[in-house]
Scaffold this active site. Structure first.
Site, short mmCIF file in Angstrom:
data_model
loop_
_atom_site.label_atom_id
_atom_site.label_comp_id
_atom_site.label_asym_id
_atom_site.label_seq_id
_atom_site.Cartn_x
_atom_site.Cartn_y
_atom_site.Cartn_z
N ARG A 46 35.63 3.28 -2.67
CA ARG A 46 36.15 2.25 -3.58
C ARG A 46 35.30 1.00 -3.44
O ARG A 46 34.94 0.35 -4.42
CB ARG A 46 37.64 1.95 -3.29
CG ARG A 46 38.14 0.73 -4.04
CD ARG A 46 39.66 0.60 -4.16
NE ARG A 46 40.41 1.08 -3.02
CZ ARG A 46 40.51 0.46 -1.84
NH1 ARG A 46 39.89 -0.70 -1.64
NH2 ARG A 46 41.20 0.99 -0.86
N ASP A 170 32.01 -9.42 -24.72
CA ASP A 170 32.14 -7.97 -24.84
C ASP A 170 31.00 -7.50 -25.75
O ASP A 170 31.00 -7.74 -26.95
CB ASP A 170 33.51 -7.62 -25.44
CG ASP A 170 33.74 -6.11 -25.54
OD1 ASP A 170 32.74 -5.36 -25.61
OD2 ASP A 170 34.91 -5.68 -25.56
C1 LIG Z 1 36.56 0.85 -26.67
C2 LIG Z 1 36.39 -0.60 -26.48
C3 LIG Z 1 36.95 -1.25 -25.37
C4 LIG Z 1 37.79 -0.54 -24.34
O1 LIG Z 1 37.03 0.37 -23.62
P1 LIG Z 1 37.62 1.73 -22.99
O2 LIG Z 1 36.42 2.33 -22.36
O3 LIG Z 1 38.19 2.52 -24.11
O4 LIG Z 1 38.66 1.33 -22.00
C5 LIG Z 1 36.71 -2.62 -25.23
N1 LIG Z 1 35.99 -3.30 -26.14
C6 LIG Z 1 35.46 -2.72 -27.22
C7 LIG Z 1 34.66 -3.53 -28.18
C8 LIG Z 1 35.64 -1.35 -27.44
O5 LIG Z 1 35.11 -0.77 -28.53
#
Ligand SMILES: *Cc1c(COP(=O)(O)O)cnc(C)c1O
Length: 377
Positions: A46, A170
């Site tokens: 971990r 993101d």
């Molecule tokens: C899919 C997605 C997530 C979440 O990711 P997971 O791997 O499904 O947990 C977060 N941000 C964006 C822009 C996504 O497309």
């Protein structure tokens, strides 16, 4: 090293002991210590695992960061980032963030008194107006889903700096191949690696990179404490995916450009959302801050019924949520990913019942165009 070379030679490559050119999968939980309390580089998986570390090094290099982290999903990465804050803090977020991020903020982290405001971050003045005394971060997504709205990352950095906020990006839709937010001043960049980085619809994972030692230390502390780590098998699969990320993104974008050209000439298609189009409101910013426009395109087929017909007729587009894979995927956000948003709010945002979203894959572009043509006919 340039990006495509980093994808092959970046981070940790191969295995010194055996000469294996692929990083071994260290399928292990614990490590032998020389004497009590004297662990080597690794003591428990971990906390650290060599396969995961190899992946964490690659994402750090690809994003031009100092440190990288791998999580069991994109949501685990985002949750870990939110754990940097405490009760009473406030975060300003892009209003059409990924649905899972919306749910996390609205239905989970609200329990811990972490508050947020949703703002259309493509309008910087609105972002500044939403900042409160207790605001600690800007969390943006660019381009967004499904309307591919663009937020000016450098402008967000100016605002973040002025108000002493962390800038979190993101970067899932753009990928580190096209866009490197840390270079533009972001403090944290993260990905759902489930999408383009994995690229083959076979792994759920999250990746994150930072530039500061302090943040790296804190994120590692949270990663180890909360435990949302990625396992060694999935770490290995992501490293394999990353080797072709550059050529996949180029192939995907070539296909997307051709598909958009086809859609532009089609009588049944009204609005097309693609940042590569000069008519897109965020086109100039996208061109400035990213090296490519990506492989996501949305368009309006006129009505929910028309959209339904297209979905039922296509052969090469898989009806599925998710995105960023070698196979093309098709979806109707109003009925799939965005059902939790009330119809009125959806209409306001432009997410009509007839809106179709395509994640373009690497099939032959002519097949993709012919298939969509017969489905629209
Ligand atoms: C899919 C997605 C997530 C979440 O990711 P997971 O791997 O499904 O947990 C977060 N941000 C964006 C822009 C996504 O497309």
């Amino acid at each position: 090293m340039r990006a495509k070379t980093k994808m092959i030679h970046g981070g940790v490559t191969g295995d010194d002991k055996t000469g294996a050119v692929s990083v071994p999968i260290y399928q292990v939980s614990t490590y032998k210590q020389d004497s009590a309390g004297n662990p080597g580089d690794y003591e428990y998986s971990r906390t650290g695992n060599p396969t995961r570390h190899a992946l964490e090094n690659v994402i750090a290099e690809l994003e031009n960061g100092e440190s990288g982290f791998a999580f069991g999903s994109g949501m685990a990465a985002i949750t870990s980032v939110m754990m940097l804050f405490e009760a009473g803090d406030h975060v300003v977020m892009t209003d059409d963030v990924y649905g899972g991020t919306y749910r996390l903020m609205t239905n989970v982290l609200n329990r811990f008194n972490l508050s947020h405001s949703y703002v259309d971050t493509s309008y910087p003045d609105d972002v500044e107006a939403a900042i409160q005394e207790n605001t600690k971060a800007l969390f943006i997504e660019t381009p967004t889903n499904p309307l591919l709205k663009i937020t000016d990352i450098a402008k967000m950095k100016e605002i973040a700096k002025k108000h002493n906020l962390l800038l979190i990006v993101d970067n899932t839709f753009a990928t580190p191949y096209w866009q490197q937010p840390l270079n533009l001043g972001a403090d944290i960049v993260l990905h759902s690696a489930t999408k383009y980085i994995g690229g083959h619809s076979d792994v759920v994972a999250g990746l994150l990179a930072v530039n500061s030692d302090d943040l790296a230390e804190e994120i590692h502390f949270i990663q180890n404490s909360a435990g949302g780590v990625l396992g060694p098998q999935d770490s290995w699969l992501l490293m394999r995916g990353i080797k072709t990320l550059g050529i996949r993104m180029e192939a995907i974008e070539r296909n997307t450009v051709k598909l958009v050209e086809f859609l532009q000439g089609h009588e049944k298609v009204s609005t097309i959302y693609y940042p590569g189009l000069e008519s897109h409101r965020g086109h100039d910013i996208a061109k400035n801050q990213a090296a490519g426009f990506g492989g996501m395109v949305s368009f309006d087929a006129g009505s929910g019924d028309e959209a339904e017909k297209v979905l039922s007729r296509v052969h090469y587009y898989t009806l599925a949520e998710s995105l960023g894979a070698v196979e093309s995927l098709i979806s109707v956000p109003a009925k799939m990913t965005h059902t939790s948003i009330p119809a009125g709010r959806r209409a306001e945002l432009g997410i009509t019942d007839g809106l179709i979203r395509i994640s373009v894959g690497i099939e032959d572009a002519d097949d993709l165009i012919e298939d969509l043509a017969q489905a629209l006919a």
